[in-house]
Scaffold this motif. Structure first.
Motif, PDB file in Angstrom:
ATOM      1  N   LEU A 153      35.177  49.423  57.694  1.00 11.02           N
ATOM      2  CA  LEU A 153      36.189  49.905  56.755  1.00 11.02           C
ATOM      3  C   LEU A 153      35.738  49.690  55.306  1.00 11.02           C
ATOM      4  N   THR A 154      36.165  50.615  54.447  1.00 11.46           N
ATOM      5  CA  THR A 154      35.899  50.520  53.014  1.00 11.46           C
ATOM      6  C   THR A 154      37.229  50.294  52.302  1.00 11.46           C
ATOM      7  N   PRO A 155      37.326  49.323  51.422  1.00 12.10           N
ATOM      8  CA  PRO A 155      38.600  49.092  50.733  1.00 12.10           C
ATOM      9  C   PRO A 155      38.957  50.296  49.860  1.00 12.10           C
ATOM     10  N   PRO A 156      40.262  50.582  49.700  1.00 11.04           N
ATOM     11  CA  PRO A 156      40.647  51.612  48.735  1.00 11.04           C
ATOM     12  C   PRO A 156      40.036  51.278  47.382  1.00 11.04           C
ATOM     13  N   THR A 157      39.285  52.223  46.832  1.00  5.52           N
ATOM     14  CA  THR A 157      38.488  51.967  45.632  1.00  5.52           C
ATOM     15  C   THR A 157      38.742  53.058  44.602  1.00  5.52           C
ATOM     16  N   GLY A 174      32.573  53.889  29.559  1.00  4.88           N
ATOM     17  CA  GLY A 174      31.896  53.994  30.849  1.00  4.88           C
ATOM     18  C   GLY A 174      32.821  53.577  31.968  1.00  4.88           C
ATOM     19  N   PRO A 175      32.499  54.007  33.198  1.00  8.31           N
ATOM     20  CA  PRO A 175      33.413  53.754  34.315  1.00  8.31           C
ATOM     21  C   PRO A 175      33.345  52.319  34.817  1.00  8.31           C
ATOM     22  N   ALA A 176      34.427  51.891  35.442  1.00  9.23           N
ATOM     23  CA  ALA A 176      34.460  50.583  36.098  1.00  9.23           C
ATOM     24  C   ALA A 176      35.033  50.773  37.496  1.00  9.23           C
ATOM     25  N   GLN A 177      34.785  49.755  38.314  1.00  8.95           N
ATOM     26  CA  GLN A 177      35.236  49.818  39.701  1.00  8.95           C
ATOM     27  C   GLN A 177      36.425  48.887  39.923  1.00  8.95           C
ATOM     28  N   PHE A 178      37.472  49.428  40.517  1.00  7.36           N
ATOM     29  CA  PHE A 178      38.644  48.645  40.899  1.00  7.36           C
ATOM     30  C   PHE A 178      38.837  48.814  42.403  1.00  7.36           C
ATOM     31  N   ARG A 187      38.617  58.367  43.743  1.00  6.87           N
ATOM     32  CA  ARG A 187      39.223  57.466  44.722  1.00  6.87           C
ATOM     33  C   ARG A 187      38.504  57.621  46.054  1.00  6.87           C
ATOM     34  N   LEU A 188      38.166  56.483  46.598  1.00  5.09           N
ATOM     35  CA  LEU A 188      37.400  56.478  47.846  1.00  5.09           C
ATOM     36  C   LEU A 188      37.992  55.442  48.788  1.00  5.09           C
ATOM     37  N   ASP A 189      38.256  55.858  50.003  1.00  2.00           N
ATOM     38  CA  ASP A 189      38.589  54.892  51.060  1.00  2.00           C
ATOM     39  C   ASP A 189      38.114  55.492  52.372  1.00  2.00           C
ATOM     40  N   ASN A 190      38.626  54.974  53.470  1.00  7.17           N
ATOM     41  CA  ASN A 190      38.128  55.469  54.755  1.00  7.17           C
ATOM     42  C   ASN A 190      38.575  56.885  55.068  1.00  7.17           C
TER      43      ASN A 190
END
Lengths: 321, 306
Positions: free
Chosen positions: A138-142, A191-195, B43-46
């Motif tokens: 699984l990948t966290p909502p990003t 510039g972009p950042a990741q949350f 936006r990125l998720d599964n």
């Protein structure tokens, strides 16, 4: 014969050498702290892969003898340049030394821990996330954005449970977003950042060594356990078992990236779901081995000594990632 | 909208943009879509990968294609070096991932290893070139003066006039013919191993665009026979747009250079026109028939989504 390329002052390289000695596996050390001083090389490419030799202070190693190579590159400040190199040209010369070693390691047929190609994915956590999604983990909502309003919206949608961290290979400490930091969101224009939505649960560090896997359960109250002591928190580690599908996904990721040694950061939620955050191609496994007593370095030594059997030549099927 | 990531002065960008607009397509050119005044959110998720790119209140999406010449350039003016390095790394990382997350054709959708090391030494490609059946040049890296001399003497015995000193991290090449050249090389070997290879004759440039191989000028029949292997190489390297240089040596033709960001100046007017046309067809297949044709090319060349 095993070749270790690294600095003797680097604790992980030191552990690898110590474990090889402990196992009785013959090895030679190419000390990147001083290389090329004290060494002589000839690497020759004709119509096939490289042949040739490396000589050290009192040894000679033919490339044909190699069963495995472990490499851990050094930062510039950990190197002693040849005396005739000027300060201005050090950076260019280090790049030239490394380039030579890299092209050799990319083209050797023995086990190499690790080749550079697969490791490049670690410079973009989101690029890795796309691979992780395919692996079944699984990948966290990003959210990646340069828009303050979008960052605030994500924060609200995630019920104020959001962390921020670098999305490149630059090391950063994972931190929770606090409302008082909203004023700084205007800096996103540059510039972009990741949350990411904060995923509750415990961290699990997985080390893959060839086809072996070592999972370590980490308990800590810190958001980023690597810096737990800075925040006054303790860290407790113990070996753990992964569900078969999760273990297979981790091994599959390592194989896809053509990495014989990885450190994969997972988190297991109270519901038993496994999220994946990163695949580290040059893991500092010493920290985990010391705390969990898992024989990661022994597995690595075995891999370097035994090489990879023909049916496990990952490069044949590995993505050119 | 067709997005071109590059500099306004980049000739490939200008030509491809011209080609797209001549066919009535909307285009937008930028060196960095992730900084002000652009508003970017991904936006990125599964379950989803959704991005939004807005300029002056107008959405640039849905994107129909992306042509990539830059990996996220930031004007260094006013930045402290550490901060610049950080924001540059973050921008490059975001851009690489975003391009791989897009559904539309992307030329080139660079693999991470190439994205971060666009100027790979030729030796880095050796294994892939061999695997694709392409002829490669003999090369040696050595810190031993005697070994370097032996390489030169062997070439000399084959009737080759000198050897080439080819540093791995620059494009500069030095022909070694005289005694003082070898003495200078030995002095360099005192502090760094050197890479030596064969001298070659005139260079023939070729550009692979999808399934097409476009030669600069008239290639010899011997070189033209290599076209399927060049396509195989481009496919294996996951590059829909790549330049290769071939050179004749005393041992036959060999690949002497690979350019993952093809050089406009290496091609004449006719070749450029063909390359641009092929690129436009990859980015914007114009008819159903061509769309089918281009889809197979995209799949083959890696320009399509994995």
């Amino acid at each position: 014969m095993i070749l270790v390329c690294g600095g003797i002052a680097d604790s992980v390289t030191e552990l690898v050498c110590a474990r090889l000695e402990d196992c009785g596996y013959p090895y030679r050390l190419l000390d990147l702290g001083v290389y090329p001083v004290g060494y002589q090389i000839k690497w020759h490419w004709q119509s096939s892969g490289p042949s040739g030799y490396i000589t050290g202070p009192d040894w000679r190693l033919d490339l044909e003898e190699l069963t495995g190579v472990y490499v851990r590159y050094l930062e510039a400040d950990c190197r002693i340049p040849p005396p005739q190199i000027t300060r201005e040209s050090r950076s260019a010369m280090n790049a030239e030394y490394d380039a030579g070693l890299m092209v050799l390691l990319e083209d050797l047929s023995c086990a190499v821990v690790n080749r550079l190609g697969g490791g490049a994915s670690n410079h973009s956590k989101l690029y890795q996330a796309l691979l992780v999604r395919q692996s079944g983990l699984l990948t966290p909502p990003t959210l990646v954005t340069n828009d303050p309003a979008e960052a605030k919206r994500f924060y609200q949608e995630s019920e104020s449970e959001v962390i921020y961290k670098s999305l490149s290979g630059v090391r950063s400490i994972v931190r929770r977003v606090r409302q008082e930091q909203f004023a700084r969101l205007s800096l996103l224009r540059y510039g972009p950042a990741q949350f990411q939505a904060f995923i509750p649960g415990d961290n699990v560090r997985v080390h893959t060594v060839g086809d072996q896997l070592f999972a370590t359960h980490i308990r800590s109250e810190a958001v980023d356990y690597r810096y737990a002591s800075q925040d006054g928190h303790a860290v407790h580690m113990e070996p753990t078992e992964l569900p078969a599908s999760v273990a297979a996904a981790c091994l599959g990721l390592a194989r896809q990236l053509d990495l014989l040694l990885t450190g994969i950061d997972l988190k297991v939620t109270p519901n038993g779901e496994y999220y994946c955050f990163e695949v580290n191609p040059a893991p500092g496994f010493l920290y985990y081995e010391q705390n969990s007593r898992q024989p990661i370095s022994t597995a690595l030594a075995d891999l370097l000594y035994g090489g990879m059997s023909p049916d496990k030549q990952w490069r044949q099927g590995a993505a050119h990632a | 909208m067709h997005l071109l990531l590059g500099d306004p002065t980049d000739s490939w960008c200008a030509s491809v943009r011209g080609g797209l607009e001549a066919r009535g397509y909307e285009t937008h050119l930028t060196a960095n879509p992730f900084e002000h005044p652009y508003h970017f959110a991904w936006r990125l998720d599964n379950h989803q990968s959704k991005s939004r790119l807005v300029l002056d209140g107008l959405s640039l999406e849905p994107l129909e294609s992306v042509f990539v010449r830059r990996t996220g350039w930031i004007d260094p003016t006013g930045w402290r070096p550490d901060d610049l390095n950080y924001v540059q790394a973050e921008t490059q990382a975001a851009l690489l991932a975003w391009l791989w997350g897009l559904e539309c054709p992307v030329v080139n959708r660079y693999p991470a290893a190439i994205w971060y090391r666009p100027q790979l030494p030729l030796l880095s490609w050796q294994s892939l070139l061999r695997g694709c059946g392409l002829p490669v040049l003999e090369q040696v890296i050595t810190s031993v003066a005697v070994e370097a001399r032996a390489f030169g003497e062997r070439l000399s015995s084959e009737g080759v006039a000198g050897a080439v000193y080819a540093p791995l991290t620059t494009d500069t090449r030095y022909l070694l013919t005289e005694e003082h050249d070898w003495e200078a090389l030995a002095a360099i070997q005192g502090c760094a191993p050197v890479c030596l290879t064969y001298p070659h004759g005139p260079v023939q440039f070729a550009c692979v665009v999808g399934e097409r191989v476009i030669w600069q000028g008239a290639a010899t029949s011997e070189m033209v026979k290599l076209a399927p292997l060049l396509r195989r190489f481009a496919n294996a390297a996951q590059l829909a747009f790549v330049e290769l240089a071939l050179g004749a040596t005393s041992r036959g033709i060999g690949v002497i250079a690979i350019e993952t960001h093809p050089n406009y100046d290496h091609f004449g007017e006719t070749a450029r026109r063909d390359i641009v046309e092929a690129l436009v067809h990859l980015l914007a297949p114009p008819t159903d028939w061509t769309r089918q044709h281009a889809s197979s090319a995209l799949e083959f060349s890696g320009a399509g989504r994995p």
